[in-house]
Design a protein around this motif. Sequence first.
Motif, short mmCIF file in Angstrom:
data_model
loop_
_atom_site.label_atom_id
_atom_site.label_comp_id
_atom_site.label_asym_id
_atom_site.label_seq_id
_atom_site.Cartn_x
_atom_site.Cartn_y
_atom_site.Cartn_z
N LEU A 1 11.34 -38.65 -40.81
CA LEU A 1 11.83 -38.32 -39.48
C LEU A 1 11.39 -39.37 -38.45
O LEU A 1 10.27 -39.87 -38.50
N ASN A 2 12.29 -39.67 -37.52
CA ASN A 2 11.99 -40.53 -36.38
C ASN A 2 12.45 -39.81 -35.12
O ASN A 2 13.64 -39.53 -34.97
N GLY A 3 11.51 -39.47 -34.26
CA GLY A 3 11.89 -38.71 -33.07
C GLY A 3 11.05 -39.06 -31.86
O GLY A 3 10.09 -39.83 -31.94
N GLY B 1 7.42 -39.27 -39.26
CA GLY B 1 6.70 -38.35 -40.15
C GLY B 1 7.49 -38.02 -41.40
O GLY B 1 8.72 -38.18 -41.45
N LEU B 2 6.77 -37.56 -42.42
CA LEU B 2 7.39 -37.17 -43.69
C LEU B 2 7.43 -35.66 -43.79
O LEU B 2 6.45 -34.98 -43.47
N ILE B 3 8.56 -35.15 -44.24
CA ILE B 3 8.74 -33.71 -44.37
C ILE B 3 9.53 -33.43 -45.64
O ILE B 3 10.32 -34.28 -46.10
N ARG B 4 9.29 -32.28 -46.25
CA ARG B 4 10.12 -31.90 -47.39
C ARG B 4 11.51 -31.53 -46.88
O ARG B 4 11.65 -30.90 -45.83
N ILE C 1 16.76 -34.33 -34.55
CA ILE C 1 15.80 -35.39 -34.88
C ILE C 1 16.41 -36.27 -35.98
O ILE C 1 16.94 -35.76 -36.97
N ARG C 2 16.33 -37.56 -35.80
CA ARG C 2 16.89 -38.49 -36.77
C ARG C 2 16.10 -38.42 -38.08
O ARG C 2 14.87 -38.32 -38.08
N SER C 3 16.82 -38.50 -39.20
CA SER C 3 16.17 -38.46 -40.50
C SER C 3 16.80 -39.47 -41.44
O SER C 3 17.96 -39.88 -41.26
#
Length: 284
Positions: A223-225, A249-252, A262-264
């Motif tokens: 994610l980039n936000g 950040g990293l998210i499942r 939020i950009r992913s």
Amino acid sequence: MLALDVQNVNKKFDRFQLKNVSFQLEKGYIMGFIGANGAGKTTTIKSILNMTRLDSGDVRILGKRMADHELELKQAIGCAFGDVDFYTRSKISKLTEVIKTFYKNWDDETYYAYLKRFKLDENKKIAELSTGMKVKYNLAVALSHGAKLLVLDEPTSGLDPVARDDLLDIFQSLVAGGEISILFSTHITSDLEKCADFITYIDNGQIIDSADKEEFKASYRLLNGKESELDQVRSKLISYRVNSFGFTGLIRAKDFDPDSGIRSALPSLEEIMVYYAKKEEAHV
């Protein structure tokens, strides 16, 4: 048939333990085995090879229990570690003469073909070899006795990009026939991006996931936000970093709402490893 079946392996040391380590490798595939330093990769490999005794659990290779058929199965296993630390004053030719006596299916023709491919001079002493050349020698030996399972712990460490790419081509050609399988532990995740079919990720002695490589990466999002958006996902992030532009950040994937704004993006293997490492740092 499974080339490798690791089930509920536990091994406790004073400051570290493997906890219910389980994964499977089918015949004819390459599995990348990844994790940070100290995560348990080498301990797991030693457990598979019966170089350390398990507290509990089971390892089967080609359908047979390693604990019951160790001598037979080690004829079918080729191992390569990142260095050669024994008989350093011996010439390659002398050391090979000793090693080949242990293998019923040793093939001199295959061995010399790899010496030629790797540009190894068998009259050189082990002590005279560079780190990369030691790795190549180790692999030449591992590939010369008809092994059906190759267990490689950091085999490309010390090799330049051209030599590494050549090895990856060799690995892929070996598994193409469907009879040889490779468990490949490495920190160089770009190598696995090129050649691995499956990824098994270990963190702090536990398997986080073991899956098809593309499915493994697709189960995460990077994610980039804006920093103002961080609170929406902070509790679900594996880890994150904040900079002047916001946060990354990293998210499942299952924990991320694509409608959040939020950009992913799909992360690389390296990004997944880096953010899991940051999670550990946050708990120190």
